[in-house]
Design a protein around this motif. Structure first.
Motif, mmCIF file in Angstrom:
data_model
loop_
_atom_site.group_PDB
_atom_site.id
_atom_site.type_symbol
_atom_site.label_atom_id
_atom_site.label_comp_id
_atom_site.label_asym_id
_atom_site.label_seq_id
_atom_site.Cartn_x
_atom_site.Cartn_y
_atom_site.Cartn_z
ATOM 1 N N ILE A 1 43.234 34.059 16.232
ATOM 2 C CA ILE A 1 44.176 35.141 15.927
ATOM 3 C C ILE A 1 45.182 34.684 14.878
ATOM 4 O O ILE A 1 45.398 35.365 13.863
ATOM 5 C CB ILE A 1 44.937 35.578 17.203
ATOM 6 C CG1 ILE A 1 43.974 35.890 18.348
ATOM 7 C CG2 ILE A 1 45.852 36.761 16.892
ATOM 8 C CD1 ILE A 1 43.054 37.032 18.100
ATOM 9 N N ASN A 2 45.791 33.539 15.093
ATOM 10 C CA ASN A 2 46.832 33.051 14.199
ATOM 11 C C ASN A 2 46.299 32.806 12.788
ATOM 12 O O ASN A 2 46.941 33.180 11.798
ATOM 13 C CB ASN A 2 47.437 31.763 14.767
ATOM 14 C CG ASN A 2 48.759 31.407 14.113
ATOM 15 O OD1 ASN A 2 49.583 32.278 13.846
ATOM 16 N ND2 ASN A 2 48.955 30.139 13.848
ATOM 17 N N ARG B 1 38.414 38.987 9.589
ATOM 18 C CA ARG B 1 39.803 38.631 9.880
ATOM 19 C C ARG B 1 40.680 39.883 9.944
ATOM 20 O O ARG B 1 41.576 39.987 10.778
ATOM 21 C CB ARG B 1 40.336 37.679 8.814
ATOM 22 C CG ARG B 1 39.560 36.389 8.660
ATOM 23 C CD ARG B 1 39.772 35.453 9.813
ATOM 24 N NE ARG B 1 39.080 34.178 9.614
ATOM 25 C CZ ARG B 1 39.209 33.131 10.393
ATOM 26 N NH1 ARG B 1 39.981 33.198 11.456
ATOM 27 N NH2 ARG B 1 38.549 32.011 10.167
ATOM 28 N N TYR B 2 40.397 40.814 9.050
ATOM 29 C CA TYR B 2 41.173 42.056 9.086
ATOM 30 C C TYR B 2 40.944 42.797 10.404
ATOM 31 O O TYR B 2 41.879 43.343 10.989
ATOM 32 C CB TYR B 2 40.823 42.978 7.916
ATOM 33 C CG TYR B 2 41.498 44.325 8.074
ATOM 34 C CD1 TYR B 2 42.835 44.483 7.745
ATOM 35 C CD2 TYR B 2 40.820 45.401 8.638
ATOM 36 C CE1 TYR B 2 43.488 45.688 7.949
ATOM 37 C CE2 TYR B 2 41.460 46.599 8.855
ATOM 38 C CZ TYR B 2 42.791 46.738 8.502
ATOM 39 O OH TYR B 2 43.431 47.934 8.726
ATOM 40 N N GLN B 3 39.703 42.825 10.891
ATOM 41 C CA GLN B 3 39.423 43.515 12.148
ATOM 42 C C GLN B 3 40.168 42.876 13.317
ATOM 43 O O GLN B 3 40.640 43.558 14.223
ATOM 44 C CB GLN B 3 37.919 43.522 12.434
ATOM 45 C CG GLN B 3 37.183 44.726 11.903
ATOM 46 C CD GLN B 3 37.741 46.034 12.429
ATOM 47 O OE1 GLN B 3 37.952 46.201 13.630
ATOM 48 N NE2 GLN B 3 37.965 46.985 11.536
ATOM 49 N N ILE B 4 40.272 41.547 13.296
ATOM 50 C CA ILE B 4 41.033 40.856 14.339
ATOM 51 C C ILE B 4 42.499 41.273 14.264
ATOM 52 O O ILE B 4 43.136 41.541 15.294
ATOM 53 C CB ILE B 4 40.863 39.329 14.200
ATOM 54 C CG1 ILE B 4 39.425 38.946 14.573
ATOM 55 C CG2 ILE B 4 41.874 38.578 15.069
ATOM 56 C CD1 ILE B 4 39.091 37.488 14.357
ATOM 57 N N TYR B 5 43.039 41.342 13.046
ATOM 58 C CA TYR B 5 44.417 41.831 12.880
ATOM 59 C C TYR B 5 44.546 43.273 13.367
ATOM 60 O O TYR B 5 45.503 43.630 14.061
ATOM 61 C CB TYR B 5 44.846 41.742 11.416
ATOM 62 C CG TYR B 5 45.976 42.688 11.085
ATOM 63 C CD1 TYR B 5 47.262 42.464 11.582
ATOM 64 C CD2 TYR B 5 45.750 43.827 10.313
ATOM 65 C CE1 TYR B 5 48.293 43.347 11.308
ATOM 66 C CE2 TYR B 5 46.767 44.704 10.043
ATOM 67 C CZ TYR B 5 48.038 44.466 10.537
ATOM 68 O OH TYR B 5 49.050 45.345 10.277
ATOM 69 N N PHE B 6 43.565 44.102 13.034
ATOM 70 C CA PHE B 6 43.619 45.514 13.406
ATOM 71 C C PHE B 6 43.686 45.680 14.922
ATOM 72 O O PHE B 6 44.425 46.512 15.438
ATOM 73 C CB PHE B 6 42.400 46.250 12.849
ATOM 74 C CG PHE B 6 42.324 47.690 13.270
ATOM 75 C CD1 PHE B 6 43.117 48.655 12.671
ATOM 76 C CD2 PHE B 6 41.458 48.091 14.282
ATOM 77 C CE1 PHE B 6 43.061 49.978 13.062
ATOM 78 C CE2 PHE B 6 41.391 49.411 14.679
ATOM 79 C CZ PHE B 6 42.194 50.356 14.062
ATOM 80 N N HIS B 7 42.928 44.865 15.646
ATOM 81 C CA HIS B 7 42.947 44.986 17.110
ATOM 82 C C HIS B 7 44.239 44.434 17.704
ATOM 83 O O HIS B 7 44.700 44.920 18.743
ATOM 84 C CB HIS B 7 41.706 44.313 17.707
ATOM 85 C CG HIS B 7 40.475 45.152 17.589
ATOM 86 N ND1 HIS B 7 39.795 45.312 16.397
ATOM 87 C CD2 HIS B 7 39.820 45.941 18.491
ATOM 88 C CE1 HIS B 7 38.774 46.132 16.577
ATOM 89 N NE2 HIS B 7 38.772 46.533 17.829
ATOM 90 N N ARG C 1 55.304 45.180 9.502
ATOM 91 C CA ARG C 1 54.608 44.651 10.671
ATOM 92 C C ARG C 1 53.851 43.372 10.319
ATOM 93 O O ARG C 1 53.905 42.375 11.059
ATOM 94 C CB ARG C 1 53.665 45.698 11.238
ATOM 95 C CG ARG C 1 52.866 45.233 12.435
ATOM 96 C CD ARG C 1 52.189 46.380 13.124
ATOM 97 N NE ARG C 1 51.551 47.292 12.190
ATOM 98 C CZ ARG C 1 51.121 48.520 12.510
ATOM 99 N NH1 ARG C 1 51.293 48.972 13.733
ATOM 100 N NH2 ARG C 1 50.541 49.292 11.616
ATOM 101 N N VAL C 2 53.145 43.377 9.181
ATOM 102 C CA VAL C 2 52.405 42.190 8.757
ATOM 103 C C VAL C 2 53.361 41.041 8.461
ATOM 104 O O VAL C 2 53.109 39.887 8.842
ATOM 105 C CB VAL C 2 51.534 42.510 7.523
ATOM 106 C CG1 VAL C 2 50.873 41.248 7.004
ATOM 107 C CG2 VAL C 2 50.473 43.545 7.872
ATOM 108 N N ILE C 3 54.470 41.339 7.797
ATOM 109 C CA ILE C 3 55.458 40.297 7.472
ATOM 110 C C ILE C 3 56.013 39.659 8.743
ATOM 111 O O ILE C 3 56.111 38.431 8.856
ATOM 112 C CB ILE C 3 56.607 40.891 6.620
ATOM 113 C CG1 ILE C 3 56.080 41.279 5.235
ATOM 114 C CG2 ILE C 3 57.760 39.898 6.497
ATOM 115 C CD1 ILE C 3 57.084 42.034 4.390
ATOM 116 N N PHE C 4 56.360 40.484 9.732
ATOM 117 C CA PHE C 4 56.925 39.959 10.971
ATOM 118 C C PHE C 4 55.910 39.137 11.755
ATOM 119 O O PHE C 4 56.257 38.150 12.410
ATOM 120 C CB PHE C 4 57.467 41.100 11.838
ATOM 121 C CG PHE C 4 58.615 41.846 11.222
ATOM 122 C CD1 PHE C 4 59.412 41.242 10.250
ATOM 123 C CD2 PHE C 4 58.896 43.157 11.586
ATOM 124 C CE1 PHE C 4 60.474 41.926 9.664
ATOM 125 C CE2 PHE C 4 59.947 43.843 11.011
ATOM 126 C CZ PHE C 4 60.741 43.231 10.053
#
Length: 360
Positions: A305-306, A265-271, A332-335
């Protein structure tokens, strides 16, 4: 005593004439001599082929294959198919290795009995050679760091970061050819982003342990014209392709799903972060706030993604010594979690101004 096993060095080349000679020459200067260099030119239109041909004339260990432009994954796979060595080392055409690199890696392989040896990287050409240590880790420890380095608590992360930084990418790693071929591990031709991460992830999960060398053995040149540094309107589609592929890779394997679900999940966020950086924080882009909101909103409407953004924990940005980068990442994560695309856009524009007028 070091076993003189042959190393196959694979170099994909595409319009790399500016730094290609330095790359090839750094290999030619190696103390360890039992190697072959497989240069796969992927349809270059500059002087890259001419530079390679000059090296082939002087040294028959250098071999050149010229093919139509088919992508970096195809070029690397071609090298894997052709290689005759016991070990494989990937080098990017604009990077370099130090004169003791091959000797250090093969010595570490002999001492550790590992099928994967990972060395340190540096962005500085001056490199002091020291006596090195071989630190052996379990495969899943390195795999989890590959996917999500911020899961380490801050003190542990910063103490290990220098040693494990080269986990990213397929460079600076000596890998057993038999490990690759027996497990049929190749680069995914359909992926235009994250293909090296998927390749190394599959390598790690095909062996039991990995040797980390406490020596910088690879010079990494920061390329401002790489896929993720220059504005790329196709990056969003590329990130989606990676997210779909990697989600299926992890979720379809019960063992992987148990070990790596959160890290995936982190990798998906990273991309997704790469897309935001490229679309907003690249000073040459022209997206206005309305177009940006539309693009990110459509991207985030994807369930994979969501859901990944929802479970990302922002604690990884917390540290006693605050810095602009860490505050920016946390915001960025909060937004993203709150779907506040306008504030995300403003943050990106603010970032441009800060980097333009201040050296951070």
């Amino acid at each position: 005593m070091i076993t003189e096993e042959k190393i196959s060095i694979i170099i994909p080349v595409y319009n790399a004439s500016e730094h290609l000679y330095d790359c090839l020459n750094s290999i030619k200067l190696q103390i360890y001599k039992n190697y072959e260099v497989l240069i796969i030119d992927d349809g270059s239109t500059d002087d890259s082929v001419k530079i390679c041909e000059n090296f082939i004339k002087d040294d028959n260990r250098f071999k050149l294959v010229v093919q139509k432009n088919s992508g970096v994954s195809n070029a690397r796979n071609k090298g894997i198919q052709m290689c005759s060595g016991n070990w494989i080392l990937f080098i990017d055409a604009d990077d370099m290795i130090f004169k003791n690199t091959l000797n250090t890696l093969i010595q570490a392989a002999n001492e550790s009995k590992c099928l994967v040896v990972q060395g340190g990287i540096t962005t500085k050409l001056q490199n002091k050679l020291n006596s090195f240590q071989c630190l052996v880790y379990k495969n899943y420890e390195i795999a989890k760091f590959l996917l999500n380095p911020y899961e380490y608590n801050q003190l542990e992360y910063y103490s290990k970061a220098e040693l494990l930084h080269s986990t990213q990418g397929c460079y600076a790693k000596l890998i057993s050819k038999d490990l690759i071929k027996n497990n049929k591990i190749y680069f995914e031709n359909n992926l235009k982003l994250g293909e090296d991460l998927v390749f190394y992830f599959n390598i790690l999960n095909s062996t039991e342990k990995v040797c980390i060398v406490t020596e910088k053995i690879y010079f990494y040149r920061i390329n401002q014209f790489s896929v993720t540094h220059k504005y790329n309107p196709k990056l969003l589609d590329n990130a989606l392709e990676f997210s779909y592929y990697f989600y299926q890779l992890i979720s379809s394997n019960p063992k992987y799903d148990k070990l790596y679900n959160y890290d995936m999940r982190y990798q998906i966020y990273f991309h997704l972060r790469l897309v935001i950086d490229n679309y907003l924080w690249n000073t040459k882009q022209t997206l206005n706030v309305y177009k940006f909101r539309k693009i990110i909103s459509e991207y985030m409407s994807n369930d994979i993604i969501n859901d990944s953004i929802k479970i990302i924990d922002i604690k990884y940005t917390q540290i006693n010594i605050l810095s602009y980068q860490l505050i920016r990442n946390k915001l960025r994560v909060i937004f993203l979690k709150t779907h506040n695309w306008t504030l995300l856009y403003i943050l990106g524009k603010l970032n441009n101004c800060i980097y333009k007028f201040k050296d951070i």
